[in-house]
Design an enzyme around this catalytic site. Structure first.
Site, PDB file in Angstrom:
ATOM      1  N   ASP A 164      -6.669  82.340  12.877  1.00 48.84           N
ATOM      2  CA  ASP A 164      -6.609  82.724  14.284  1.00 48.84           C
ATOM      3  C   ASP A 164      -6.519  84.245  14.424  1.00 48.84           C
ATOM      4  OD1 ASP A 164      -6.037  82.023  17.197  1.00 48.84           O
ATOM      5  OD2 ASP A 164      -4.259  83.223  16.715  1.00 48.84           O
TER       6      ASP A 164
ATOM      7  N   TYR B 152      -5.524  92.432  18.227  1.00 47.96           N
ATOM      8  CA  TYR B 152      -4.483  92.501  17.205  1.00 47.96           C
ATOM      9  C   TYR B 152      -4.641  93.774  16.374  1.00 47.96           C
ATOM     10  CZ  TYR B 152      -3.276  87.628  18.273  1.00 47.96           C
ATOM     11  OH  TYR B 152      -2.894  86.468  18.911  1.00 47.96           O
TER      12      TYR B 152
ATOM     13  N   HIS C  74      -7.801  84.669  26.204  1.00 46.12           N
ATOM     14  CA  HIS C  74      -6.433  84.922  25.744  1.00 46.12           C
ATOM     15  C   HIS C  74      -5.365  84.676  26.812  1.00 46.12           C
ATOM     16  CE1 HIS C  74      -4.451  87.666  22.473  1.00 46.12           C
ATOM     17  NE2 HIS C  74      -3.668  86.679  22.797  1.00 46.12           N
TER      18      HIS C  74
ATOM     19  N   GLN D  66      -3.829  77.326  23.523  1.00 42.87           N
ATOM     20  CA  GLN D  66      -2.798  77.872  22.630  1.00 42.87           C
ATOM     21  C   GLN D  66      -1.633  78.400  23.473  1.00 42.87           C
ATOM     22  OE1 GLN D  66      -2.722  81.689  19.889  1.00 42.87           O
ATOM     23  NE2 GLN D  66      -4.016  80.161  18.896  1.00 42.87           N
TER      24      GLN D  66
ATOM     25  N   GLY E 248       2.438  82.775  11.566  1.00 38.53           N
ATOM     26  CA  GLY E 248       2.071  84.190  11.517  1.00 38.53           C
ATOM     27  C   GLY E 248       2.817  85.014  10.489  1.00 38.53           C
ATOM     28  N   THR E 249       3.654  84.376   9.668  1.00 41.65           N
ATOM     29  CA  THR E 249       4.344  85.159   8.652  1.00 41.65           C
ATOM     30  C   THR E 249       3.324  85.775   7.686  1.00 41.65           C
ATOM     31  OG1 THR E 249       5.854  85.087   6.770  1.00 41.65           O
ATOM     32  CG2 THR E 249       4.762  83.019   7.335  1.00 41.65           C
TER      33      THR E 249
ATOM     34  N   ARG F 206       6.619  82.645   2.251  1.00 36.95           N
ATOM     35  CA  ARG F 206       6.833  81.900   3.500  1.00 36.95           C
ATOM     36  C   ARG F 206       5.571  81.144   3.902  1.00 36.95           C
ATOM     37  NH1 ARG F 206       9.711  86.459   6.480  1.00 36.95           N
ATOM     38  NH2 ARG F 206      11.764  86.270   5.580  1.00 36.95           N
TER      39      ARG F 206
HETATM   40  N1  NAP Z   1      -2.049  83.296  22.138  1.00 35.82           N
HETATM   41  C1  NAP Z   1      -1.133  84.218  22.212  1.00 35.82           C
HETATM   42  O1  NAP Z   1      -0.819  84.762  23.284  1.00 35.82           O
HETATM   43  C2  NAP Z   1      -0.426  84.634  20.948  1.00 35.82           C
HETATM   44  C3  NAP Z   1       0.705  85.467  21.008  1.00 35.82           C
HETATM   45  C4  NAP Z   1       1.321  85.814  19.800  1.00 35.82           C
HETATM   46  C5  NAP Z   1       0.824  85.328  18.599  1.00 35.82           C
HETATM   47  N2  NAP Z   1      -0.302  84.541  18.576  1.00 35.82           N
HETATM   48  C6  NAP Z   1      -0.840  83.994  17.312  1.00 35.82           C
HETATM   49  O2  NAP Z   1       0.144  83.199  16.713  1.00 35.82           O
HETATM   50  C7  NAP Z   1       0.394  83.663  15.382  1.00 35.82           C
HETATM   51  C8  NAP Z   1       1.816  83.392  15.019  1.00 35.82           C
HETATM   52  O3  NAP Z   1       2.695  84.069  15.930  1.00 35.82           O
HETATM   53  P1  NAP Z   1       4.045  84.701  15.417  1.00 35.82           P
HETATM   54  O4  NAP Z   1       3.738  85.688  14.373  1.00 35.82           O
HETATM   55  O5  NAP Z   1       4.853  85.091  16.584  1.00 35.82           O
HETATM   56  O6  NAP Z   1       4.670  83.370  14.781  1.00 35.82           O
HETATM   57  P2  NAP Z   1       5.724  82.949  13.701  1.00 35.82           P
HETATM   58  O7  NAP Z   1       5.003  82.436  12.519  1.00 35.82           O
HETATM   59  O8  NAP Z   1       6.644  82.036  14.405  1.00 35.82           O
HETATM   60  O9  NAP Z   1       6.550  84.249  13.348  1.00 35.82           O
HETATM   61  C9  NAP Z   1       6.167  85.116  12.346  1.00 35.82           C
HETATM   62  C10 NAP Z   1       7.049  86.325  12.450  1.00 35.82           C
HETATM   63  O10 NAP Z   1       8.383  85.922  12.215  1.00 35.82           O
HETATM   64  C11 NAP Z   1       8.865  86.544  11.044  1.00 35.82           C
HETATM   65  N3  NAP Z   1       9.632  85.566  10.279  1.00 35.82           N
HETATM   66  C12 NAP Z   1       9.332  84.281  10.006  1.00 35.82           C
HETATM   67  N4  NAP Z   1      10.305  83.705   9.279  1.00 35.82           N
HETATM   68  C13 NAP Z   1      11.231  84.652   9.082  1.00 35.82           C
HETATM   69  C14 NAP Z   1      12.487  84.676   8.425  1.00 35.82           C
HETATM   70  N5  NAP Z   1      12.986  83.607   7.799  1.00 35.82           N
HETATM   71  N6  NAP Z   1      13.173  85.819   8.439  1.00 35.82           N
HETATM   72  C15 NAP Z   1      12.696  86.912   9.045  1.00 35.82           C
HETATM   73  N7  NAP Z   1      11.505  86.955   9.700  1.00 35.82           N
HETATM   74  C16 NAP Z   1      10.792  85.835   9.728  1.00 35.82           C
HETATM   75  C17 NAP Z   1       7.642  86.988  10.277  1.00 35.82           C
HETATM   76  O11 NAP Z   1       7.939  88.086   9.453  1.00 35.82           O
HETATM   77  P3  NAP Z   1       7.289  88.152   7.972  1.00 35.82           P
HETATM   78  O12 NAP Z   1       5.844  88.477   8.151  1.00 35.82           O
HETATM   79  O13 NAP Z   1       8.068  89.248   7.317  1.00 35.82           O
HETATM   80  O14 NAP Z   1       7.522  86.827   7.344  1.00 35.82           O
HETATM   81  C18 NAP Z   1       6.680  87.348  11.398  1.00 35.82           C
HETATM   82  O15 NAP Z   1       6.973  88.631  11.934  1.00 35.82           O
HETATM   83  C19 NAP Z   1      -0.026  85.131  15.400  1.00 35.82           C
HETATM   84  O16 NAP Z   1      -0.359  85.608  14.119  1.00 35.82           O
HETATM   85  C20 NAP Z   1      -1.225  85.065  16.303  1.00 35.82           C
HETATM   86  O17 NAP Z   1      -2.353  84.635  15.562  1.00 35.82           O
HETATM   87  C21 NAP Z   1      -0.906  84.179  19.739  1.00 35.82           C
END
Ligand code: NAP
Length: 314
Positions: free
Chosen positions: A52, A57, A128, A180, A276-277, A282
Site C-alpha cells: 500500500d 508518502y 485518499h 481503507q 506499517g512497521t 515486527r
Molecule cells: N488511508 C489513510 O488515510 C492512511 C493513513 C495512515 C496510514 N495509512 C497506511 O497504513 C499503513 C499502516 O499505518 P501505520 O503505520 O499507522 O500502522 P501501524 O502498523 O499500526 O503502526 C506502525 C507504526 O507504529 C510503530 N510501532 C509498531 N509497533 C510498535 C512497538 N511495539 N513499539 C513502538 N512502535 C511501534 C512503528 O514503528 P517501527 O517502524 O519502528 O516499528 C510504526 O511507526 C501505512 O504504512 C500506510 O500505508 C493509510
C-alpha cells in the site's frame, strides 16, 4: 509465491508510508534504499504480497524508493499487488494542505505515481480522502479513462462513509472494491458504533454508522490502516489490554502483533489490516495473520475489546 488477481483476496497488506527517508523533498539516500529493501524482504518472508502506497508518502519518496526496489529485484512486480492513493495535497509554502479530486489532478497524480513506482500499471487506486468540492461525474470520467487506458486495474476509496461511497458509485461504471479506514484495538469507533445504537453514548461516536454493513453488502473490502495502534498494545504501554494481548499470544503460540491483527480479521465484515512497521522483526511477527486461520474465540475477542475500552459494554 502466487500472484493475487484480486485485492479482496489479500488478508494482510504492507503499508509503505514508513519507507523513503524523511518527510521532505530531498532525494532518498542509499540508506533509505537499504531500509526499504530490508522491509520489503521481511514482508515477502511473512507471506505479504500486497503493498500500500500514496503519492504523498514522504513527498513521493516512499513510491520512488519502492520503484527502485522493484527495478533491482527482477520479476518482483509480477508477484505483487500494488495499491496507491491520490487526492491529498501536502502544505506547500503559504498554501495549506488540502484535498484535490478534480479530474485532471487525479490523472496527473496517477501518471506521477506510475513513473515513481516504475511500473506500467497500478493494481488498485484509492481516493485518499473525500474532497468536498469534487464532482462525482468528473471523478468518474477520470477513473474510467485511466481504466480504459490500462493504467489502473481497480479502484477504491479511503476514509469515506457509506453515503459518500454510494454517491460516487452512482456515477461510476467500474466498481469500487476497497474502503481503507483507521481500525484497530486502539481505534474502535467503527465497532463501538454498532453497539451504541439507542444509548446516550451514541452521540459522542462520530463513526458513520452503517459503513461496515454497506461495504460488506457491496463486496467492498475493508482495509485497516494503523492496525498495530502504533505499538500501544505490543510493548509501548503496560495496560491490562496489553497484558491480555501478551497472554493470548503466549497461549496460542503466536506473537502479540498477530493477536491484534486476528482481532480485526475476526470481524465478519472482512477486514484486511495494512501494517506499517518498518522493523523487520515486527513485520515477520505478523506472519501468522497470513498463514494461520484466525484463532480467537468469541469470548476472547470480546475480552480484548472490553479490556481495550476500559469499561463494560452497554
Ligand atoms: N488511508 C489513510 O488515510 C492512511 C493513513 C495512515 C496510514 N495509512 C497506511 O497504513 C499503513 C499502516 O499505518 P501505520 O503505520 O499507522 O500502522 P501501524 O502498523 O499500526 O503502526 C506502525 C507504526 O507504529 C510503530 N510501532 C509498531 N509497533 C510498535 C512497538 N511495539 N513499539 C513502538 N512502535 C511501534 C512503528 O514503528 P517501527 O517502524 O519502528 O516499528 C510504526 O511507526 C501505512 O504504512 C500506510 O500505508 C493509510
Amino acid at each position: 509465491m502466487t500472484p493475487h488477481t484480486d485485492i479482496r483476496d489479500s488478508r494482510l497488506l504492507y503499508g509503505c508510508m514508513g519507507l523513503g527517508g524523511d518527510w521532505d523533498t530531498r532525494p532518498w539516500t542509499a540508506a533509505d534504499l537499504a531500509h526499504a529493501e530490508t522491509a520489503v524482504q521481511a514482508a515477502l518472508e511473512a507471506g505479504i504480497t500486497a503493498f500500500d502506497h500514496a503519492d504523498i508518502y514522504r513527498h513521493g519518496k516512499s513510491e520512488a524508493v519502492f520503484g527502485e526496489v522493484l527495478a533491482r529485484a527482477g520479476g518482483l512486480r509480477e508477484r505483487i499487488l500494488l495499491q496507491t492513493k491520490c487526492g491529498i495535497r501536502l502544505p506547500d509554502g503559504d498554501r495549506a494542505g488540502r484535498y484535490d479530486l478534480r479530474g485532471p489532478a487525479i490523472t496527473r497524480r496517477v501518471e506521477e505515481s506510475l513513473t515513481r513506482l516504475r511500473t506500467d500499471v497500478i493494481d488498485v487506486l484509492l481516493l485518499h480522502r473525500p474532497d468536498p468540492l469534487a464532482r462525482p461525474q468528473e471523478i468518474a470520467e477520470a477513473l474510467t479513462a485511466l481504466h480504459e487506458q490500462g493504467l489502473v486495474r481497480r479502484f477504491g476509496v479511503s476514509n469515506m462513509s457509506a453515503a459518500q461511497i454510494a454517491a460516487l458509485q452512482a456515477s461510476l461504471d467500474v466498481p469500487l472494491v476497497v474502503n481503507q479506514l483507521e481500525m484497530s484495538l486502539g481505534r474502535r469507533d467503527w465497532v463501538e458504533s454498532g453497539v451504541l445504537v439507542n444509548t446516550s453514548a451514541a452521540a459522542a461516536n462520530g463513526f458513520p454508522h452503517g459503513t461496515l454493513e454497506y461495504c460488506a453488502a457491496q463486496g467492498i473490502r475493508l482495509q485497516a490502516w494503523g492496525p498495530l495502534a502504533q505499538g500501544r498494545f505490543t510493548g509501548r504501554a503496560d495496560t491490562r489490554a496489553a497484558q491480555l494481548v501478551a497472554e493470548l499470544a503466549a497461549r496460542k503460540g503466536t506473537t502479540p502483533e498477530t493477536i491484534l491483527l486476528w482481532w480485526l480479521q475476526r470481524h465478519p465484515a472482512g477486514i484486511a489490516p495494512v501494517v506499517g512497521t518498518t522493523r523487520p522483526e515486527r513485520i515477520r511477527a505478523c506472519r501468522d495473520a497470513v498463514h494461520r486461520a484466525v484463532d480467537l474465540t468469541h469470548e476472547e475477542w470480546y475480552d480484548l475489546w472490553v479490556a481495550a475500552r476500559g469499561a463494560p459494554l452497554p
